[in-house]
Write a protein that holds these residues in place. Structure first.
Motif, mmCIF file in Angstrom:
data_model
loop_
_atom_site.group_PDB
_atom_site.id
_atom_site.type_symbol
_atom_site.label_atom_id
_atom_site.label_comp_id
_atom_site.label_asym_id
_atom_site.label_seq_id
_atom_site.Cartn_x
_atom_site.Cartn_y
_atom_site.Cartn_z
ATOM 1 N N GLN A 71 0.828 -1.210 0.000
ATOM 2 C CA GLN A 71 0.000 0.000 0.000
ATOM 3 C C GLN A 71 0.859 1.256 0.000
ATOM 4 O O GLN A 71 0.579 2.196 -0.744
ATOM 5 C CB GLN A 71 -0.948 0.003 1.196
ATOM 6 N N ASN A 72 1.902 1.279 0.816
ATOM 7 C CA ASN A 72 2.789 2.439 0.828
ATOM 8 C C ASN A 72 3.511 2.600 -0.503
ATOM 9 O O ASN A 72 3.666 3.712 -1.003
ATOM 10 C CB ASN A 72 3.802 2.329 1.968
ATOM 11 N N GLY A 73 3.952 1.479 -1.079
ATOM 12 C CA GLY A 73 4.628 1.546 -2.371
ATOM 13 C C GLY A 73 3.719 2.086 -3.462
ATOM 14 O O GLY A 73 4.133 2.922 -4.273
ATOM 15 N N VAL A 74 2.466 1.639 -3.471
ATOM 16 C CA VAL A 74 1.509 2.124 -4.479
ATOM 17 C C VAL A 74 1.231 3.611 -4.261
ATOM 18 O O VAL A 74 1.122 4.371 -5.228
ATOM 19 C CB VAL A 74 0.208 1.287 -4.434
ATOM 20 N N GLN A 75 1.119 4.042 -3.014
ATOM 21 C CA GLN A 75 0.877 5.461 -2.752
ATOM 22 C C GLN A 75 2.060 6.321 -3.202
ATOM 23 O O GLN A 75 1.871 7.404 -3.757
ATOM 24 C CB GLN A 75 0.569 5.691 -1.264
ATOM 25 N N PHE A 110 -1.447 10.839 -17.502
ATOM 26 C CA PHE A 110 -0.725 10.594 -16.251
ATOM 27 C C PHE A 110 -1.648 10.749 -15.037
ATOM 28 O O PHE A 110 -1.589 9.950 -14.102
ATOM 29 C CB PHE A 110 0.473 11.540 -16.104
ATOM 30 N N GLN A 111 -2.478 11.765 -15.038
ATOM 31 C CA GLN A 111 -3.382 11.984 -13.908
ATOM 32 C C GLN A 111 -4.399 10.853 -13.785
ATOM 33 O O GLN A 111 -4.723 10.424 -12.682
ATOM 34 C CB GLN A 111 -4.097 13.333 -14.042
ATOM 35 N N LEU A 112 -4.902 10.361 -14.895
ATOM 36 C CA LEU A 112 -5.830 9.234 -14.865
ATOM 37 C C LEU A 112 -5.122 7.988 -14.330
ATOM 38 O O LEU A 112 -5.685 7.238 -13.539
ATOM 39 C CB LEU A 112 -6.410 8.974 -16.253
ATOM 40 N N GLY A 113 -3.883 7.788 -14.743
ATOM 41 C CA GLY A 113 -3.096 6.668 -14.217
ATOM 42 C C GLY A 113 -2.905 6.767 -12.725
ATOM 43 O O GLY A 113 -2.989 5.761 -11.996
ATOM 44 N N SER A 114 -2.684 7.956 -12.222
ATOM 45 C CA SER A 114 -2.520 8.137 -10.775
ATOM 46 C C SER A 114 -3.823 7.855 -10.042
ATOM 47 O O SER A 114 -3.814 7.284 -8.955
ATOM 48 C CB SER A 114 -1.990 9.533 -10.481
ATOM 49 N N ASP A 115 -4.949 8.225 -10.634
ATOM 50 C CA ASP A 115 -6.244 7.919 -10.016
ATOM 51 C C ASP A 115 -6.481 6.419 -9.952
ATOM 52 O O ASP A 115 -6.986 5.897 -8.951
ATOM 53 C CB ASP A 115 -7.385 8.577 -10.797
ATOM 54 N N ALA A 130 -6.161 1.064 -6.609
ATOM 55 C CA ALA A 130 -5.719 -0.290 -6.924
ATOM 56 C C ALA A 130 -5.608 -1.179 -5.683
ATOM 57 O O ALA A 130 -5.784 -2.377 -5.766
ATOM 58 C CB ALA A 130 -4.380 -0.248 -7.649
ATOM 59 N N VAL A 131 -5.303 -0.593 -4.554
ATOM 60 C CA VAL A 131 -5.111 -1.375 -3.337
ATOM 61 C C VAL A 131 -6.264 -1.095 -2.386
ATOM 62 O O VAL A 131 -6.458 0.031 -1.949
ATOM 63 C CB VAL A 131 -3.767 -1.008 -2.660
ATOM 64 N N SER A 132 -7.022 -2.133 -2.084
ATOM 65 C CA SER A 132 -8.165 -2.107 -1.150
ATOM 66 C C SER A 132 -9.065 -0.884 -1.329
ATOM 67 O O SER A 132 -9.169 -0.043 -0.444
ATOM 68 C CB SER A 132 -7.687 -2.195 0.293
ATOM 69 N N PRO A 133 -9.707 -0.775 -2.489
ATOM 70 C CA PRO A 133 -10.591 0.376 -2.714
ATOM 71 C C PRO A 133 -11.921 0.228 -1.975
ATOM 72 O O PRO A 133 -12.379 -0.875 -1.722
ATOM 73 C CB PRO A 133 -10.808 0.348 -4.218
ATOM 74 N N ILE A 163 -14.160 3.945 -5.619
ATOM 75 C CA ILE A 163 -14.439 3.443 -6.967
ATOM 76 C C ILE A 163 -15.392 4.384 -7.695
ATOM 77 O O ILE A 163 -15.207 4.681 -8.878
ATOM 78 C CB ILE A 163 -15.003 2.004 -6.903
ATOM 79 N N GLY A 164 -16.405 4.879 -7.001
ATOM 80 C CA GLY A 164 -17.334 5.834 -7.609
ATOM 81 C C GLY A 164 -16.648 7.122 -8.001
ATOM 82 O O GLY A 164 -16.890 7.661 -9.086
#
Length: 154
Positions: free
Chosen positions: A31-35, A89-94, A99-102, A107-108
């Motif tokens: 989770q920290n890595g993804v953030q 890039f911004q959509l990828g960041s969203d 990606a991790v425990s949404p 999700i909405g």
């Protein structure tokens, strides 16, 4: 005595899943890595916007102070390309942020944001194509007019 016996309740057993310390550590690390990755992608998107704005501003100043003047379509194309890339890039960041425990709320929000950004990107890309095609058409007309043979004089 019977009343006190009946008032006794059996202890409630709390059954909890067995979680090893390594498992929670690994989840936290992911989770920290993804953030951190999400933050990096957001920073790249912001840098792309910044570079695009600076490039367009420099071109704008050159056009105003130079003899060319009026190359605003080319400037819009340049800035539009940078903005389109930054939106990706911004959509990828969203997407990374959910990606991790949404949660359903996340999700909405991602769905709404993705629809807005994808719609912006679609129309911006379409406008860029139209403007690019228009510029290519103008260049072909200029080339034809400059390549035409001179009229004979009598």
């Amino acid at each position: 005595m019977l009343e006190s016996f009946l008032s006794l309740r059996p202890p409630v057993l709390m059954i909890s899943p067995i979680v090893s310390p390594l498992g929670t550590f690994a989840e936290d690390a992911v989770q920290n890595g993804v953030q951190w990755l999400r933050l990096g992608v957001e920073i790249i998107g912001a840098l792309v916007v910044t570079i695009g704005v600076v490039m367009a501003a420099i071109g704008f100043v050159r056009d105003i102070t130079g003899s060319r003047g009026g190359a605003f379509t080319a400037l819009r194309l340049t800035l539009g390309r940078y903005l389109t890339l930054a939106l990706e890039f911004q959509l990828g960041s969203d997407i990374l942020s959910t990606a991790v425990s949404p949660t359903w709320t996340q999700i909405g929000m991602l769905a709404a944001t993705a629809v807005i950004r994808t719609t912006l990107n679609f129309f911006l890309t379409r406008e860029l194509r139209e403007a690019d095609a228009s510029m290519q058409g103008e260049k072909k007309v200029e080339q034809r007019s400059s390549a035409a043979p001179p009229l004979p004089s009598h």
